[in-house]
Write a protein that holds these residues in place. Sequence first.
Motif: not given
Length: 326
Positions: A59-67, A91-97
């Motif tokens: 399991a990954l916290p969402t913040a870790d997945a984003v990182r 949308g998620l990936l666009t916002m993350l660049g």
Amino acid sequence: MSEHTRRRIAVIGGGRSDEHDVSLASAAAAVRAVRANGHEVLALTVGRDGRWHGTGREALPTADAVRHLTRCDVALPLLHGVDGEDGAVAGLLTMLGVPFVGSPVRAGALAMDKWVTKLLAEAAGITTAPAVLVRPGDDVGEPPLDLPLVVKPTTGGSSNGVTRVAAAYAYGGAVETARAAGGDVLVESFVTGREVDIALFRDRDGLLRAGATLEIGVAADGVFDRDRKYDGTAAFTLPARVSPAEHAAVDRAARVLYAALGCSGVARFDFFVTAAGIVLNEVNTTPGFTEQSQVPRMYAAVGLPYEDLVAELVDAALAGWAVAEP
């Protein structure tokens, strides 16, 4: 980056939709292809509960997945259905660049809603079956169109919640089945014809490339249901047995829709070929993507095997992102 540069590629599978298992299979196949192409893979899974999991299923916290995602060169999201294919992951990936393979938010959202896709197609001069939209709370009485009908949720895929209705007494139950798989319900006139599909993607040089047409051998009731899609009994003919004029009509309509929806990456366009012409069935912006799925078979039939298709899509995503960036 050159095509020989070793990249770090995130492959995302799973998801909260009823196509979770199909997505896992697509993602597993893509992971094998990315590794075979010599790249590093970050395999991420979205659980049925929406939680993220890493390569080892931890399991990954969402913040870790984003990182982790933001440390990748490109992402290959293969989340079929709602909360994925509908533009959510784009949308998620666009916002993350993070550059990604596949359609942007608008195209995913439009194509996911079969009613909206019909409206757009008709406006573009592409024939669709006569249909009625049944929203939650609408009264379900007699069938609104002549029988036989096809009743299905406006969102979702893999033929979940789809019923062919040949008798009026079965209509109400079919609507409830569709509602259980989605929200709004699409009631369409049954189309008698052969299902012929075509896939398109725009490569890194901007060329829109088509795979071979594929014809689906359907059951006696004329419905290509979920079981036949995944149990290995479906009969595919590549290329489809169509005339040059029919092929040209399918190809042209797909290209019009690819542009009108604003697609990117690979998309599959499903048509019925009838005595009166072609009729659009639906558009899939994140189609099934194992080696044995329809789209990879279409491209293999024109000389682009699975691993090369994955490489082309990744290169196109990176090239397109570079053009879009300021």
